[in-house]
Motif scaffolding. Structure first.
Motif, PDB file in Angstrom:
ATOM      1  N   ARG A   1      -1.960 -30.143 -12.383  1.00 57.96           N
ATOM      2  CA  ARG A   1      -2.836 -30.839 -11.427  1.00 57.96           C
ATOM      3  C   ARG A   1      -3.023 -30.001 -10.163  1.00 57.96           C
ATOM      4  O   ARG A   1      -4.143 -29.814  -9.691  1.00 57.96           O
TER       5      ARG A   1
ATOM      6  N   TRP B   1     -12.522 -31.131 -13.769  1.00 57.75           N
ATOM      7  CA  TRP B   1     -11.251 -31.822 -13.962  1.00 57.75           C
ATOM      8  C   TRP B   1     -11.100 -32.305 -15.403  1.00 57.75           C
ATOM      9  O   TRP B   1     -10.086 -32.061 -16.050  1.00 57.75           O
TER      10      TRP B   1
ATOM     11  N   TRP C   1      -8.447 -30.925 -18.292  1.00 55.87           N
ATOM     12  CA  TRP C   1      -7.442 -31.816 -18.863  1.00 55.87           C
ATOM     13  C   TRP C   1      -7.613 -31.969 -20.367  1.00 55.87           C
ATOM     14  O   TRP C   1      -6.635 -32.096 -21.090  1.00 55.87           O
TER      15      TRP C   1
ATOM     16  N   ARG D   1       2.737 -31.300 -15.981  1.00 53.17           N
ATOM     17  CA  ARG D   1       1.490 -31.981 -15.634  1.00 53.17           C
ATOM     18  C   ARG D   1       1.250 -31.941 -14.118  1.00 53.17           C
ATOM     19  O   ARG D   1       0.130 -31.734 -13.659  1.00 53.17           O
TER      20      ARG D   1
ATOM     21  N   CYS E   1      -5.203 -26.935 -10.813  1.00 51.34           N
ATOM     22  CA  CYS E   1      -6.630 -27.284 -10.906  1.00 51.34           C
ATOM     23  C   CYS E   1      -7.226 -27.514  -9.518  1.00 51.34           C
ATOM     24  O   CYS E   1      -8.339 -27.058  -9.230  1.00 51.34           O
TER      25      CYS E   1
END
Length: 96
Positions: free
Chosen positions: A38, A63, A67, A34, A41
């Motif tokens: 992040r 975003w 996700w 994760r 991105c």
């Protein structure tokens, strides 16, 4: 699409590979994944935000949609891990 099937295949393989990990290592792996997602991105947005904005994407939309895709894909991994828990009596044979 072909890409959707490819992602499904890859996350199923990750589930199989992760199924035998202890809970602590599995949680650490998911946290790291994760964290890296992040960062990815953010880097993609920094270098390509002009294209996204011209396409009608705000950072928040970009975003949230990324996700959502991430969570959908990795739910498959979690489902595979759950099915392969020893208490579910399922054996997986990997051929070489």
């Amino acid at each position: 699409s072909d890409e959707v099937k490819h992602v499904e295949f890859q996350v199923e393989r990750l589930g199989i590979l992760r199924a035998k990990r202890n809970w602590l290592l599995l949680k650490a792996t998911m946290m790291l994944q994760r964290f890296l997602f992040r960062g990815t991105c953010i880097v993609v947005w920094i270098f390509h935000n002009k294209v996204f904005r011209k396409s009608g994407y705000s950072f928040m939309k970009f975003w949230q949609e990324n996700w959502r895709e991430f969570e959908e894909a990795f739910q498959i991994t979690q489902d595979v891990i759950e099915r392969l828990k020893p208490e579910n009596n399922v054996k997986v044979i990997l051929e070489r």
